[in-house]
Write a protein that holds these residues in place. Structure first.
Motif, PDB file in Angstrom:
ATOM      1  N   ALA A  82       0.823  -1.213   0.000  1.00  0.00           N
ATOM      2  CA  ALA A  82       0.000   0.000   0.000  1.00  0.00           C
ATOM      3  C   ALA A  82       0.862   1.270   0.000  1.00  0.00           C
ATOM      4  O   ALA A  82       0.430   2.307  -0.490  1.00  0.00           O
ATOM      5  CB  ALA A  82      -0.935   0.008   1.202  1.00  0.00           C
ATOM      6  N   GLY A  83       2.061   1.165   0.512  1.00  0.00           N
ATOM      7  CA  GLY A  83       2.938   2.335   0.574  1.00  0.00           C
ATOM      8  C   GLY A  83       3.848   2.517  -0.622  1.00  0.00           C
ATOM      9  O   GLY A  83       4.609   3.485  -0.685  1.00  0.00           O
ATOM     10  N   LEU A  84       3.761   1.622  -1.592  1.00  0.00           N
ATOM     11  CA  LEU A  84       4.632   1.714  -2.762  1.00  0.00           C
ATOM     12  C   LEU A  84       4.152   2.760  -3.752  1.00  0.00           C
ATOM     13  O   LEU A  84       2.950   2.947  -3.934  1.00  0.00           O
ATOM     14  CB  LEU A  84       4.701   0.354  -3.479  1.00  0.00           C
ATOM     15  CG  LEU A  84       5.407  -0.779  -2.748  1.00  0.00           C
ATOM     16  CD1 LEU A  84       5.260  -2.072  -3.539  1.00  0.00           C
ATOM     17  CD2 LEU A  84       6.870  -0.450  -2.522  1.00  0.00           C
ATOM     18  N   GLU A  85       5.100   3.396  -4.403  1.00  0.00           N
ATOM     19  CA  GLU A  85       4.794   4.324  -5.505  1.00  0.00           C
ATOM     20  C   GLU A  85       4.390   3.485  -6.720  1.00  0.00           C
ATOM     21  O   GLU A  85       4.746   2.306  -6.825  1.00  0.00           O
ATOM     22  CB  GLU A  85       6.028   5.159  -5.851  1.00  0.00           C
ATOM     23  CG  GLU A  85       6.528   6.026  -4.717  1.00  0.00           C
ATOM     24  CD  GLU A  85       5.598   7.196  -4.422  1.00  0.00           C
ATOM     25  OE1 GLU A  85       4.920   7.674  -5.358  1.00  0.00           O
ATOM     26  OE2 GLU A  85       5.538   7.617  -3.261  1.00  0.00           O
ATOM     27  N   ALA A  86       3.668   4.093  -7.645  1.00  0.00           N
ATOM     28  CA  ALA A  86       3.176   3.372  -8.822  1.00  0.00           C
ATOM     29  C   ALA A  86       4.315   2.723  -9.614  1.00  0.00           C
ATOM     30  O   ALA A  86       4.185   1.582 -10.077  1.00  0.00           O
ATOM     31  CB  ALA A  86       2.379   4.315  -9.714  1.00  0.00           C
ATOM     32  N   ASP A  87       5.420   3.415  -9.772  1.00  0.00           N
ATOM     33  CA  ASP A  87       6.560   2.852 -10.501  1.00  0.00           C
ATOM     34  C   ASP A  87       7.110   1.612  -9.804  1.00  0.00           C
ATOM     35  O   ASP A  87       7.494   0.640 -10.455  1.00  0.00           O
ATOM     36  CB  ASP A  87       7.681   3.886 -10.650  1.00  0.00           C
ATOM     37  CG  ASP A  87       7.319   5.017 -11.604  1.00  0.00           C
ATOM     38  OD1 ASP A  87       6.322   4.880 -12.347  1.00  0.00           O
ATOM     39  OD2 ASP A  87       8.039   6.028 -11.604  1.00  0.00           O
ATOM     40  N   ASP A  88       7.144   1.646  -8.468  1.00  0.00           N
ATOM     41  CA  ASP A  88       7.629   0.491  -7.717  1.00  0.00           C
ATOM     42  C   ASP A  88       6.671  -0.689  -7.824  1.00  0.00           C
ATOM     43  O   ASP A  88       7.102  -1.843  -7.876  1.00  0.00           O
ATOM     44  CB  ASP A  88       7.853   0.862  -6.247  1.00  0.00           C
ATOM     45  CG  ASP A  88       9.028   1.806  -6.064  1.00  0.00           C
ATOM     46  OD1 ASP A  88       9.942   1.791  -6.912  1.00  0.00           O
ATOM     47  OD2 ASP A  88       9.026   2.552  -5.067  1.00  0.00           O
ATOM     48  N   VAL A  89       5.363  -0.407  -7.877  1.00  0.00           N
ATOM     49  CA  VAL A  89       4.372  -1.467  -8.050  1.00  0.00           C
ATOM     50  C   VAL A  89       4.597  -2.157  -9.390  1.00  0.00           C
ATOM     51  O   VAL A  89       4.634  -3.397  -9.469  1.00  0.00           O
ATOM     52  CB  VAL A  89       2.929  -0.920  -7.946  1.00  0.00           C
ATOM     53  CG1 VAL A  89       1.909  -1.965  -8.360  1.00  0.00           C
ATOM     54  CG2 VAL A  89       2.654  -0.425  -6.541  1.00  0.00           C
ATOM     55  N   GLN A  90       4.792  -1.372 -10.433  1.00  0.00           N
ATOM     56  CA  GLN A  90       5.032  -1.947 -11.758  1.00  0.00           C
ATOM     57  C   GLN A  90       6.315  -2.776 -11.765  1.00  0.00           C
ATOM     58  O   GLN A  90       6.357  -3.872 -12.332  1.00  0.00           O
ATOM     59  CB  GLN A  90       5.112  -0.847 -12.814  1.00  0.00           C
ATOM     60  CG  GLN A  90       3.780  -0.208 -13.133  1.00  0.00           C
ATOM     61  CD  GLN A  90       3.917   0.904 -14.161  1.00  0.00           C
ATOM     62  OE1 GLN A  90       4.964   1.520 -14.297  1.00  0.00           O
ATOM     63  NE2 GLN A  90       2.835   1.156 -14.886  1.00  0.00           N
ATOM     64  N   MET A  91       7.353  -2.261 -11.139  1.00  0.00           N
ATOM     65  CA  MET A  91       8.626  -2.971 -11.093  1.00  0.00           C
ATOM     66  C   MET A  91       8.481  -4.289 -10.334  1.00  0.00           C
ATOM     67  O   MET A  91       8.970  -5.327 -10.773  1.00  0.00           O
ATOM     68  CB  MET A  91       9.699  -2.102 -10.425  1.00  0.00           C
ATOM     69  CG  MET A  91      11.084  -2.713 -10.478  1.00  0.00           C
ATOM     70  SD  MET A  91      12.360  -1.750  -9.627  1.00  0.00           S
ATOM     71  CE  MET A  91      11.942  -0.071  -9.987  1.00  0.00           C
TER      72      MET A  91
END
Length: 126
Positions: free
Chosen positions: A107-116
């Protein structure tokens, strides 16, 4: 060093983190004096040596003879990414509800980190 920095008490583990960062940045083994210089020379030599010995005891650094045969040189036992991943797994293992921890982490991840992370998980499954 400003008066504010001089009067500030470091957080637990902050000096160890600074020493590890200096060792990773060096890319080669450093003597305690080399670590001291890499940190800007503000810490006493004995303080740097004590930190290096603690890191050695924790198996976070390795030690060998210095180039001139006198004293020791130190280098990281793992790269920064591996050590961080190990610490993340250890923190996860300490908690009884892994799902809740992972859910809060995600839940605390940035969108770019979620994609990665999704790409890395898909790669792992392939």
């Amino acid at each position: 060093m400003s008066d504010e920095e001089a009067g500030r008490r470091r957080a637990r583990g902050e000096l160890e983190s600074e020493v590890m960062t200096a060792l990773w940045a060096a890319g080669e083994p450093l003597t305690p004096a080399g670590v001291q210089a890499a940190l800007g020379g503000e810490l006493a030599y004995n303080t740097v040596l004590t930190i290096l010995i603690r890191l050695l005891e924790k198996e976070l650094v390795r030690r060998g003879p210095a180039d001139r045969g006198r004293g020791h040189a130190y280098w990281p036992a793992q790269d920064a990414a591996t050590l961080t991943a190990t610490r993340m797994r250890a923190a996860l293992d300490e908690r009884p509800d892994r799902q809740a921890v992972l859910q809060q982490f995600a839940a605390g991840l940035e969108a770019d980190d979620v994609q990665m992370l999704r790409a890395l998980l898909a790669e792992r499954e392939a």
